[in-house]
Design a protein around this motif. Structure first.
Motif, PDB file in Angstrom:
ATOM      1  N   LEU A  37       0.792  -1.168   0.109  1.00  0.00           N
ATOM      2  CA  LEU A  37      -0.037  -0.082  -0.041  1.00  0.00           C
ATOM      3  C   LEU A  37       0.788   1.378  -0.158  1.00  0.00           C
ATOM      4  CD1 LEU A  37      -2.561  -1.203   2.730  1.00  0.00           C
ATOM      5  CD2 LEU A  37      -2.983  -1.052   0.423  1.00  0.00           C
ATOM      6  N   GLY A  38       0.187   2.250  -0.505  1.00  0.00           N
ATOM      7  CA  GLY A  38       1.093   3.742  -0.515  1.00  0.00           C
ATOM      8  C   GLY A  38       0.333   4.801  -0.607  1.00  0.00           C
ATOM      9  N   TRP A  39       0.869   5.906  -0.169  1.00  0.00           N
ATOM     10  CA  TRP A  39       0.228   7.180  -0.201  1.00  0.00           C
ATOM     11  C   TRP A  39       0.952   8.281  -1.198  1.00  0.00           C
ATOM     12  CZ3 TRP A  39      -4.392   8.478   1.955  1.00  0.00           C
ATOM     13  CH2 TRP A  39      -4.699   7.880   2.938  1.00  0.00           C
ATOM     14  N   PHE A  40       0.257   8.677  -1.864  1.00  0.00           N
ATOM     15  CA  PHE A  40       0.807   9.788  -2.971  1.00  0.00           C
ATOM     16  C   PHE A  40       0.324  10.954  -2.810  1.00  0.00           C
ATOM     17  CE2 PHE A  40       3.407   7.021  -5.689  1.00  0.00           C
ATOM     18  CZ  PHE A  40       3.055   5.728  -5.372  1.00  0.00           C
ATOM     19  N   ARG A  41       0.961  12.066  -3.314  1.00  0.00           N
ATOM     20  CA  ARG A  41       0.275  13.659  -3.468  1.00  0.00           C
ATOM     21  C   ARG A  41       0.570  14.065  -4.582  1.00  0.00           C
ATOM     22  NH1 ARG A  41       3.800  16.392   1.400  1.00  0.00           N
ATOM     23  NH2 ARG A  41       5.913  16.769   0.138  1.00  0.00           N
ATOM     24  N   GLN A  42      -0.207  14.960  -5.064  1.00  0.00           N
ATOM     25  CA  GLN A  42      -0.059  15.652  -6.180  1.00  0.00           C
ATOM     26  C   GLN A  42      -0.531  17.178  -6.078  1.00  0.00           C
ATOM     27  OE1 GLN A  42      -1.539  14.046  -9.812  1.00  0.00           O
ATOM     28  NE2 GLN A  42      -0.333  15.342 -10.908  1.00  0.00           N
ATOM     29  N   ALA A  43       0.493  18.054  -6.113  1.00  0.00           N
ATOM     30  CA  ALA A  43       0.182  19.576  -5.845  1.00  0.00           C
ATOM     31  C   ALA A  43      -0.096  20.156  -7.279  1.00  0.00           C
ATOM     32  CB  ALA A  43       1.448  20.297  -5.473  1.00  0.00           C
ATOM     33  N   PRO A  44      -0.893  21.230  -7.414  1.00  0.00           N
ATOM     34  CA  PRO A  44      -1.057  21.966  -8.768  1.00  0.00           C
ATOM     35  C   PRO A  44       0.075  22.097  -9.557  1.00  0.00           C
ATOM     36  CG  PRO A  44      -2.358  22.961  -7.182  1.00  0.00           C
ATOM     37  CD  PRO A  44      -1.237  22.043  -6.355  1.00  0.00           C
ATOM     38  N   GLY A  45       0.027  21.441 -10.792  1.00  0.00           N
ATOM     39  CA  GLY A  45       1.287  21.783 -11.410  1.00  0.00           C
ATOM     40  C   GLY A  45       2.582  21.032 -11.100  1.00  0.00           C
ATOM     41  N   LYS A  46       2.534  20.027 -10.563  1.00  0.00           N
ATOM     42  CA  LYS A  46       3.407  19.022 -10.201  1.00  0.00           C
ATOM     43  C   LYS A  46       3.279  17.535 -10.339  1.00  0.00           C
ATOM     44  CE  LYS A  46       5.987  22.017  -6.747  1.00  0.00           C
ATOM     45  NZ  LYS A  46       6.404  22.233  -5.319  1.00  0.00           N
ATOM     46  N   GLU A  47       4.297  16.890 -10.545  1.00  0.00           N
ATOM     47  CA  GLU A  47       4.083  15.454 -10.572  1.00  0.00           C
ATOM     48  C   GLU A  47       3.479  14.842  -9.499  1.00  0.00           C
ATOM     49  OE1 GLU A  47       5.162  15.109 -14.719  1.00  0.00           O
ATOM     50  OE2 GLU A  47       5.223  13.361 -13.201  1.00  0.00           O
ATOM     51  N   ARG A  48       2.747  13.662  -9.643  1.00  0.00           N
ATOM     52  CA  ARG A  48       2.402  13.141  -8.449  1.00  0.00           C
ATOM     53  C   ARG A  48       3.703  12.298  -7.949  1.00  0.00           C
ATOM     54  NH1 ARG A  48      -2.993   9.366  -8.528  1.00  0.00           N
ATOM     55  NH2 ARG A  48      -3.717  11.419  -9.495  1.00  0.00           N
ATOM     56  N   GLU A  49       3.907  12.334  -6.459  1.00  0.00           N
ATOM     57  CA  GLU A  49       5.121  11.694  -5.842  1.00  0.00           C
ATOM     58  C   GLU A  49       4.748  11.073  -4.673  1.00  0.00           C
ATOM     59  OE1 GLU A  49       7.273  14.661  -3.491  1.00  0.00           O
ATOM     60  OE2 GLU A  49       5.561  15.727  -3.016  1.00  0.00           O
ATOM     61  N   GLY A  50       5.476  10.178  -4.398  1.00  0.00           N
ATOM     62  CA  GLY A  50       5.299   8.986  -3.427  1.00  0.00           C
ATOM     63  C   GLY A  50       5.658   9.589  -2.123  1.00  0.00           C
ATOM     64  N   VAL A  51       4.617   9.399  -1.094  1.00  0.00           N
ATOM     65  CA  VAL A  51       4.973   9.928   0.218  1.00  0.00           C
ATOM     66  C   VAL A  51       5.193   8.832   1.325  1.00  0.00           C
ATOM     67  CG1 VAL A  51       3.535  11.266   1.957  1.00  0.00           C
ATOM     68  CG2 VAL A  51       3.316  11.744  -0.082  1.00  0.00           C
ATOM     69  N   ALA A  52       4.559   7.856   1.207  1.00  0.00           N
ATOM     70  CA  ALA A  52       4.821   6.787   1.926  1.00  0.00           C
ATOM     71  C   ALA A  52       4.370   5.447   1.553  1.00  0.00           C
ATOM     72  CB  ALA A  52       3.944   6.929   3.337  1.00  0.00           C
ATOM     73  N   HIS A  53       5.184   4.428   1.919  1.00  0.00           N
ATOM     74  CA  HIS A  53       4.884   2.800   1.555  1.00  0.00           C
ATOM     75  C   HIS A  53       4.722   2.167   2.559  1.00  0.00           C
ATOM     76  CE1 HIS A  53       5.651   4.351  -2.522  1.00  0.00           C
ATOM     77  NE2 HIS A  53       6.633   4.827  -2.157  1.00  0.00           N
ATOM     78  N   ILE A  54       3.859   1.089   2.780  1.00  0.00           N
ATOM     79  CA  ILE A  54       3.947   0.136   3.779  1.00  0.00           C
ATOM     80  C   ILE A  54       3.694  -1.210   3.011  1.00  0.00           C
ATOM     81  CG2 ILE A  54       1.378   0.641   4.382  1.00  0.00           C
ATOM     82  CD1 ILE A  54       2.191   0.156   7.132  1.00  0.00           C
TER      83      ILE A  54
END
Length: 128
Positions: A37-54
């Protein structure tokens, strides 16, 4: 069909905390407990990035920008993934997504391509 539903996003001032939840539906035969499982985030104008994995047994990995501030955890009995976010900064503002790989015995790769199920996203806004 597997569905992931996030909740817990919102607006907070810098230095504050939020806890995101991701409830999984549709798994059978303890499939959730065998899933990376993972958490990702995406800010406006930016690529989706990995935040955490478990991993299925609870091992975690974090992006450099959130290490020491964010903690991922999972409740396999409840088919739920969590992300505790502390000491939030304005640069943490983004839409946060939970993600799941296919259930199985293979080791987690901690890369975006291994995830094939995504939630709809929840907005986190941190003001200065």
């Amino acid at each position: 069909q597997v569905q992931l539903v996030e909740s817990g996003g919102g607006s907070v001032q810098a230095g504050g905390s939020l806890r995101l939840s991701c409830k999984a539906y549709g798994y059978t035969y303890s499939g959730f407990s065998r899933t990376c499982l993972g958490w990702f985030r995406q800010a406006p104008g930016k690529e989706r990035e990995g935040v955490a994995h478990i991993t299925s047994d609870g091992k975690t990995a974090y992006g450099d920008s959130v290490k020491g501030r964010f903690t991922a955890s999972r409740d396999n009995a409840g088919n739920t993934l969590y992300l505790q976010m502390n000491s939030l900064k304005p640069e943490d503002t983004a839409v946060y997504y939970c993600a799941a790989a296919s259930p199985g015995p293979l080791p987690c790769l901690y890369v975006r391509d291994e995830y094939n199920r995504w939630g709809q996203g929840t907005q986190v806004t941190v003001s200065s």
